[in-house]
Design a protein around this motif. Structure first.
Motif, PDB file in Angstrom:
ATOM      1  N   SER A 225       0.304  23.473  15.371  1.00 44.34           N
ATOM      2  CA  SER A 225      -0.411  23.556  16.646  1.00 44.34           C
ATOM      3  C   SER A 225      -1.847  24.045  16.496  1.00 44.34           C
ATOM      4  N   GLN A 226      -2.220  24.537  15.324  1.00 48.06           N
ATOM      5  CA  GLN A 226      -3.604  24.956  15.106  1.00 48.06           C
ATOM      6  C   GLN A 226      -4.556  23.754  15.080  1.00 48.06           C
ATOM      7  N   ILE A 227      -4.017  22.601  14.773  1.00 48.31           N
ATOM      8  CA  ILE A 227      -4.829  21.393  14.667  1.00 48.31           C
ATOM      9  C   ILE A 227      -4.990  20.784  16.067  1.00 48.31           C
ATOM     10  N   PRO A 228      -6.223  20.485  16.499  1.00 51.03           N
ATOM     11  CA  PRO A 228      -6.415  19.870  17.822  1.00 51.03           C
ATOM     12  C   PRO A 228      -5.649  18.553  17.943  1.00 51.03           C
ATOM     13  N   LEU A 229      -5.100  18.304  19.128  1.00 48.52           N
ATOM     14  CA  LEU A 229      -4.331  17.079  19.366  1.00 48.52           C
ATOM     15  C   LEU A 229      -5.151  15.839  19.036  1.00 48.52           C
ATOM     16  N   ALA A 230      -6.405  15.817  19.450  1.00 45.11           N
ATOM     17  CA  ALA A 230      -7.253  14.657  19.186  1.00 45.11           C
ATOM     18  C   ALA A 230      -7.418  14.418  17.692  1.00 45.11           C
ATOM     19  N   ALA A 231      -7.553  15.502  16.921  1.00 48.15           N
ATOM     20  CA  ALA A 231      -7.697  15.374  15.470  1.00 48.15           C
ATOM     21  C   ALA A 231      -6.421  14.797  14.853  1.00 48.15           C
ATOM     22  N   LYS A 232      -5.261  15.174  15.388  1.00 49.07           N
ATOM     23  CA  LYS A 232      -3.992  14.633  14.895  1.00 49.07           C
ATOM     24  C   LYS A 232      -3.894  13.130  15.155  1.00 49.07           C
ATOM     25  N   ILE A 233      -4.370  12.707  16.327  1.00 48.52           N
ATOM     26  CA  ILE A 233      -4.339  11.284  16.677  1.00 48.52           C
ATOM     27  C   ILE A 233      -5.264  10.490  15.751  1.00 48.52           C
ATOM     28  N   ILE A 234      -6.479  10.996  15.577  1.00 49.24           N
ATOM     29  CA  ILE A 234      -7.445  10.332  14.693  1.00 49.24           C
ATOM     30  C   ILE A 234      -6.901  10.273  13.275  1.00 49.24           C
ATOM     31  N   SER A 235      -6.214  11.317  12.846  1.00 52.01           N
ATOM     32  CA  SER A 235      -5.661  11.367  11.491  1.00 52.01           C
ATOM     33  C   SER A 235      -4.661  10.242  11.254  1.00 52.01           C
ATOM     34  N   ILE A 236      -3.794   9.980  12.225  1.00 51.12           N
ATOM     35  CA  ILE A 236      -2.816   8.901  12.090  1.00 51.12           C
ATOM     36  C   ILE A 236      -3.521   7.549  12.015  1.00 51.12           C
ATOM     37  N   CYS A 237      -4.496   7.343  12.899  1.00 51.70           N
ATOM     38  CA  CYS A 237      -5.216   6.071  12.925  1.00 51.70           C
ATOM     39  C   CYS A 237      -6.059   5.900  11.665  1.00 51.70           C
ATOM     40  N   ASP A 238      -6.634   6.987  11.174  1.00 56.52           N
ATOM     41  CA  ASP A 238      -7.415   6.963   9.940  1.00 56.52           C
ATOM     42  C   ASP A 238      -6.516   6.591   8.758  1.00 56.52           C
ATOM     43  N   THR A 239      -5.318   7.155   8.740  1.00 59.63           N
ATOM     44  CA  THR A 239      -4.369   6.864   7.664  1.00 59.63           C
ATOM     45  C   THR A 239      -3.957   5.395   7.684  1.00 59.63           C
ATOM     46  N   TYR A 240      -3.643   4.892   8.879  1.00 59.71           N
ATOM     47  CA  TYR A 240      -3.244   3.479   8.992  1.00 59.71           C
ATOM     48  C   TYR A 240      -4.372   2.566   8.525  1.00 59.71           C
ATOM     49  N   SER A 241      -5.597   2.854   8.962  1.00 56.41           N
ATOM     50  CA  SER A 241      -6.743   2.041   8.566  1.00 56.41           C
ATOM     51  C   SER A 241      -6.949   2.072   7.060  1.00 56.41           C
ATOM     52  N   ALA A 242      -6.863   3.267   6.464  1.00 59.58           N
ATOM     53  CA  ALA A 242      -7.072   3.407   5.014  1.00 59.58           C
ATOM     54  C   ALA A 242      -6.044   2.603   4.219  1.00 59.58           C
ATOM     55  N   ILE A 243      -4.819   2.555   4.718  1.00 63.99           N
ATOM     56  CA  ILE A 243      -3.757   1.833   4.008  1.00 63.99           C
ATOM     57  C   ILE A 243      -3.930   0.326   4.123  1.00 63.99           C
ATOM     58  N   THR A 244      -4.298  -0.145   5.284  1.00 62.42           N
ATOM     59  CA  THR A 244      -4.331  -1.589   5.537  1.00 62.42           C
ATOM     60  C   THR A 244      -5.665  -2.244   5.192  1.00 62.42           C
ATOM     61  N   MET A 245      -6.699  -1.452   4.859  1.00 60.85           N
ATOM     62  CA  MET A 245      -7.993  -2.016   4.471  1.00 60.85           C
ATOM     63  C   MET A 245      -8.060  -2.246   2.967  1.00 60.85           C
ATOM     64  N   ARG A 246      -8.734  -3.318   2.583  1.00 58.79           N
ATOM     65  CA  ARG A 246      -8.981  -3.575   1.165  1.00 58.79           C
ATOM     66  C   ARG A 246     -10.095  -2.652   0.681  1.00 58.79           C
ATOM     67  N   ARG A 247      -9.895  -2.055  -0.451  1.00 60.65           N
ATOM     68  CA  ARG A 247     -10.899  -1.203  -1.080  1.00 60.65           C
ATOM     69  C   ARG A 247     -11.188  -1.715  -2.483  1.00 60.65           C
ATOM     70  N   SER A 248     -12.275  -1.249  -3.064  1.00 59.48           N
ATOM     71  CA  SER A 248     -12.643  -1.699  -4.400  1.00 59.48           C
ATOM     72  C   SER A 248     -11.610  -1.301  -5.444  1.00 59.48           C
ATOM     73  N   TYR A 249     -10.821  -0.284  -5.133  1.00 60.98           N
ATOM     74  CA  TYR A 249      -9.834   0.226  -6.084  1.00 60.98           C
ATOM     75  C   TYR A 249      -8.399  -0.114  -5.696  1.00 60.98           C
ATOM     76  N   LYS A 250      -8.207  -0.873  -4.584  1.00 62.93           N
ATOM     77  CA  LYS A 250      -6.847  -1.258  -4.191  1.00 62.93           C
ATOM     78  C   LYS A 250      -6.883  -2.454  -3.255  1.00 62.93           C
ATOM     79  N   ASP A 251      -5.770  -3.157  -3.182  1.00 58.25           N
ATOM     80  CA  ASP A 251      -5.642  -4.265  -2.238  1.00 58.25           C
ATOM     81  C   ASP A 251      -5.174  -3.735  -0.877  1.00 58.25           C
ATOM     82  N   ALA A 252      -5.421  -4.524   0.147  1.00 57.64           N
ATOM     83  CA  ALA A 252      -4.935  -4.168   1.482  1.00 57.64           C
ATOM     84  C   ALA A 252      -3.415  -4.270   1.528  1.00 57.64           C
ATOM     85  N   MET A 253      -2.788  -3.352   2.245  1.00 51.77           N
ATOM     86  CA  MET A 253      -1.339  -3.383   2.413  1.00 51.77           C
ATOM     87  C   MET A 253      -0.988  -3.895   3.799  1.00 51.77           C
ATOM     88  N   THR A 254       0.219  -4.344   3.971  1.00 47.92           N
ATOM     89  CA  THR A 254       0.653  -4.923   5.236  1.00 47.92           C
ATOM     90  C   THR A 254       0.934  -3.842   6.279  1.00 47.92           C
TER      91      THR A 254
END
Length: 296
Positions: A225-254
């Protein structure tokens, strides 16, 4: 004639009540990063509301405790319509300014990300996902977050990477300990960049803590609960984006792989209850959040 006079006054009263309600909603909509204004503005906002209520009382008094003629009824009716028109124009102007400001911010963020092929389009992706996520939040959680402020925080969550050396951002392989230490500075740098913008003060923690973990093992060791709710929401969306985007060191995942990973870290890295909400969003809506620059 008598009926017409009182009909006009009655309609005027109804319009003035509607004006007061619309003005109240408008004041609530100004509690965001673009239109929060200064404390001194609150006096004029309250005064405007008091004047609207005063005018409404005048309408009621004249309508029920005096003997108005057709001219007076016309003035009262016309006055209420005039206020309604001015409020509509004001609402439209503010909305247009907000939309234009957001578009300019998106362009600036795009220019910042263009220096890093691994990030290009990432912030827009997180912005789109975050606002979709917000639409699925329970009403009691929505009340604590202004959607305009949330949209800006999501769009600018990685602005601190502007202060990270390009050789670290663009490294094709894994970062070493020293480079990783530099990369972990980007939330703090982002918060520092936001400090001069006084109306952005309340979203700085959302940017600063978007890499915190529920178990307290994040960048700044905030937990639960120390983490702001908005930061938790952004964290989930940031994680999803990082996984599904192609990077120079990895392929995009489904999408399916991304959801599997997100569910595996629910309760440790990500908030478990929020992950449940994210799971409830239809796949096609999440996939549709991919910005145009990532579709080619």
């Amino acid at each position: 004639m008598h009926f017409l006079i009182y009909a006009m006054i009655t309609v005027g009263v109804v319009i003035m009540v509607t004006n007061i309600y619309r003005y109240h909603l408008f004041m609530l909509s100004l509690r965001d990063v673009l239109s929060s204004g200064h404390d001194k503005d609150s006096f004029w906002k309250r005064l405007a509301m008091l004047l609207l209520i005063f005018f409404l009382c005048g309408y009621i008094f004249i309508g029920f405790f005096s003997h108005p003629d057709l001219m007076m009824a016309g003035v009262l009716f016309g006055g209420s319509v005039f206020v309604a028109i001015m409020l509509t124009l004001l609402f439209h102007l503010v909305q247009t300014v907000k939309e234009n400001s957001l578009e300019m911010t998106q362009t600036l963020v795009g220019m910042i990300e263009a220096r890093d092929p691994n990030l290009n389009g990432h912030s827009r992706y997180v912005q789109n996902l975050t606002m979709l996520f917000f639409s699925y939040l329970p009403e009691n959680q929505k009340k604590g977050i202004n959607p305009v402020s949330l949209e800006y925080a999501a769009l600018m969550h990685d602005v601190g990477k502007l202060g990270i050396p390009e050789h670290v951002l663009n490294k094709p392989g894994k970062l070493d300990d020293e480079e990783w230490k530099l990369m972990r500075e980007h939330p703090r740098l982002g918060a520092k960049f936001m400090e001069p913008l006084k109306s952005f003060t309340h979203i700085i923690p959302w940017i600063l803590y978007h890499h915190e973990r529920i178990d307290g093992m994040g960048y700044y060791q905030l937990a639960g609960s120390q983490i702001p709710l908005a930061a938790k929401i952004i964290s989930i969306c940031d994680t999803y984006s990082a996984i599904t985007m192609r990077r120079s060191y990895k392929d995009a995942m489904t999408h399916e792989v991304a959801m599997q990973i997100i569910n595996e870290v629910a309760g440790s890295q990500l908030d478990a209850e929020l992950v449940k909400i994210f799971n409830s969003i239809p796949r096609e809506k999440i996939v549709a959040c991919v910005p145009d620059e990532l579709k080619y």
